[in-house]
Design a protein around this motif. Sequence first.
Motif, mmCIF file in Angstrom:
data_model
loop_
_atom_site.group_PDB
_atom_site.id
_atom_site.type_symbol
_atom_site.label_atom_id
_atom_site.label_comp_id
_atom_site.label_asym_id
_atom_site.label_seq_id
_atom_site.Cartn_x
_atom_site.Cartn_y
_atom_site.Cartn_z
ATOM 1 N N GLY A 101 -4.184 7.445 -0.931
ATOM 2 C CA GLY A 101 -3.771 7.140 0.439
ATOM 3 C C GLY A 101 -2.262 7.139 0.558
ATOM 4 N N ILE A 102 -1.768 7.812 1.590
ATOM 5 C CA ILE A 102 -0.327 7.913 1.826
ATOM 6 C C ILE A 102 -0.022 7.381 3.229
ATOM 7 N N ALA A 103 0.834 6.379 3.306
ATOM 8 C CA ALA A 103 1.249 5.801 4.582
ATOM 9 C C ALA A 103 2.292 6.715 5.224
ATOM 10 N N VAL A 104 2.079 7.033 6.511
ATOM 11 C CA VAL A 104 2.993 7.916 7.239
ATOM 12 C C VAL A 104 3.333 7.301 8.594
ATOM 13 N N LYS A 105 4.517 7.633 9.086
ATOM 14 C CA LYS A 105 4.931 7.142 10.402
ATOM 15 C C LYS A 105 4.315 7.970 11.524
ATOM 16 N N ILE A 148 4.897 0.183 5.797
ATOM 17 C CA ILE A 148 6.002 1.107 6.098
ATOM 18 C C ILE A 148 7.275 0.332 6.413
ATOM 19 N N GLU A 149 7.143 -0.774 7.127
ATOM 20 C CA GLU A 149 8.313 -1.600 7.450
ATOM 21 C C GLU A 149 8.974 -2.121 6.166
ATOM 22 N N LYS A 150 8.160 -2.493 5.201
ATOM 23 C CA LYS A 150 8.647 -3.077 3.960
ATOM 24 C C LYS A 150 9.106 -2.025 2.946
ATOM 25 N N LYS A 151 8.322 -0.955 2.790
ATOM 26 C CA LYS A 151 8.567 0.006 1.717
ATOM 27 C C LYS A 151 8.849 1.432 2.170
ATOM 28 N N GLY A 152 8.629 1.723 3.439
ATOM 29 C CA GLY A 152 8.799 3.086 3.925
ATOM 30 C C GLY A 152 7.543 3.911 3.679
ATOM 31 N N GLU A 153 7.596 5.166 4.087
ATOM 32 C CA GLU A 153 6.455 6.048 3.885
ATOM 33 C C GLU A 153 6.250 6.316 2.394
ATOM 34 N N GLY A 154 5.007 6.592 2.027
ATOM 35 C CA GLY A 154 4.728 6.932 0.640
ATOM 36 C C GLY A 154 3.333 6.536 0.213
ATOM 37 N N ILE A 155 3.112 6.610 -1.089
ATOM 38 C CA ILE A 155 1.784 6.288 -1.612
ATOM 39 C C ILE A 155 1.468 4.826 -1.309
ATOM 40 N N HIS A 156 0.342 4.628 -0.662
ATOM 41 C CA HIS A 156 -0.099 3.295 -0.256
ATOM 42 C C HIS A 156 -1.155 2.743 -1.203
ATOM 43 N N HIS A 157 -2.125 3.590 -1.599
ATOM 44 C CA HIS A 157 -3.191 3.117 -2.481
ATOM 45 C C HIS A 157 -3.846 4.268 -3.232
ATOM 46 N N ILE A 158 -4.568 3.889 -4.285
ATOM 47 C CA ILE A 158 -5.418 4.823 -5.009
ATOM 48 C C ILE A 158 -6.839 4.285 -4.882
ATOM 49 N N ALA A 159 -7.752 5.157 -4.443
ATOM 50 C CA ALA A 159 -9.143 4.751 -4.239
ATOM 51 C C ALA A 159 -10.033 5.332 -5.331
ATOM 52 N N PHE A 160 -10.969 4.509 -5.777
ATOM 53 C CA PHE A 160 -11.919 4.930 -6.799
ATOM 54 C C PHE A 160 -13.342 4.842 -6.259
ATOM 55 N N ASN A 195 -1.203 0.006 15.478
ATOM 56 C CA ASN A 195 -0.579 -1.154 16.119
ATOM 57 C C ASN A 195 0.418 -1.770 15.141
ATOM 58 N N PRO A 196 1.412 -2.493 15.654
ATOM 59 C CA PRO A 196 2.490 -3.011 14.806
ATOM 60 C C PRO A 196 2.070 -4.099 13.821
ATOM 61 N N ASN A 197 0.863 -4.647 13.969
ATOM 62 C CA ASN A 197 0.399 -5.698 13.061
ATOM 63 C C ASN A 197 -0.544 -5.183 11.985
ATOM 64 N N SER A 198 -0.782 -3.888 11.961
ATOM 65 C CA SER A 198 -1.714 -3.340 10.968
ATOM 66 C C SER A 198 -1.087 -3.365 9.570
ATOM 67 N N PRO A 199 -1.920 -3.389 8.537
ATOM 68 C CA PRO A 199 -1.386 -3.357 7.168
ATOM 69 C C PRO A 199 -0.483 -2.139 6.904
ATOM 70 N N ILE A 200 -0.780 -1.007 7.511
ATOM 71 C CA ILE A 200 0.038 0.194 7.298
ATOM 72 C C ILE A 200 1.412 0.026 7.945
ATOM 73 N N ALA A 201 1.449 -0.542 9.147
ATOM 74 C CA ALA A 201 2.741 -0.786 9.811
ATOM 75 C C ALA A 201 3.602 -1.715 8.964
#
Length: 133
Positions: free
Chosen positions: A8-12, A68-80, A59-65
């Motif tokens: 999973g990759i977080a994107v703006k 991104i606010e904390k770490k910027g765009e990029g790898i968010h998770h690895i799913a198994f 929405n601005p309260n989602s875990p992805i928002a």
Amino acid sequence: MKKIEHIGIAVKDLEKSNQLFASLFGKPHYKIEEVLSEGVKTSFFKNGPNKIELLEATNPNSPIAKFIEKKGEGIHHIAFTVTDIKKEIKRLKKEGFTVLNDTPKKGADNKLVTFLHPKSTNGVLIELCQEIE
């Protein structure tokens, strides 16, 4: 755990990122889906046997928002992929991992999902996925 299900990759901007990854892989995404409970819109790409999930906050309260606010765009998770998610949750808790949701919830791409807290997995958010039958 059977195999890596996806990364999973977080994107703006999902639209821009879809164009970027379509250029990278030489083919478009195969699915866009919104997961209202998580405040996220997802897009999936296949590259050989591998899958990439792009995640955009709805929405601005989602875990992805927040990510991104904390770490910027990029790898968010690895799913198994797992065969029995409830059994895996019990096993991993017994091994000392911190499970973020004891009861699996419906995620994107027809999966039941749960997450392991990064503090218990060397800073990597781990998602467990079981296909919904």
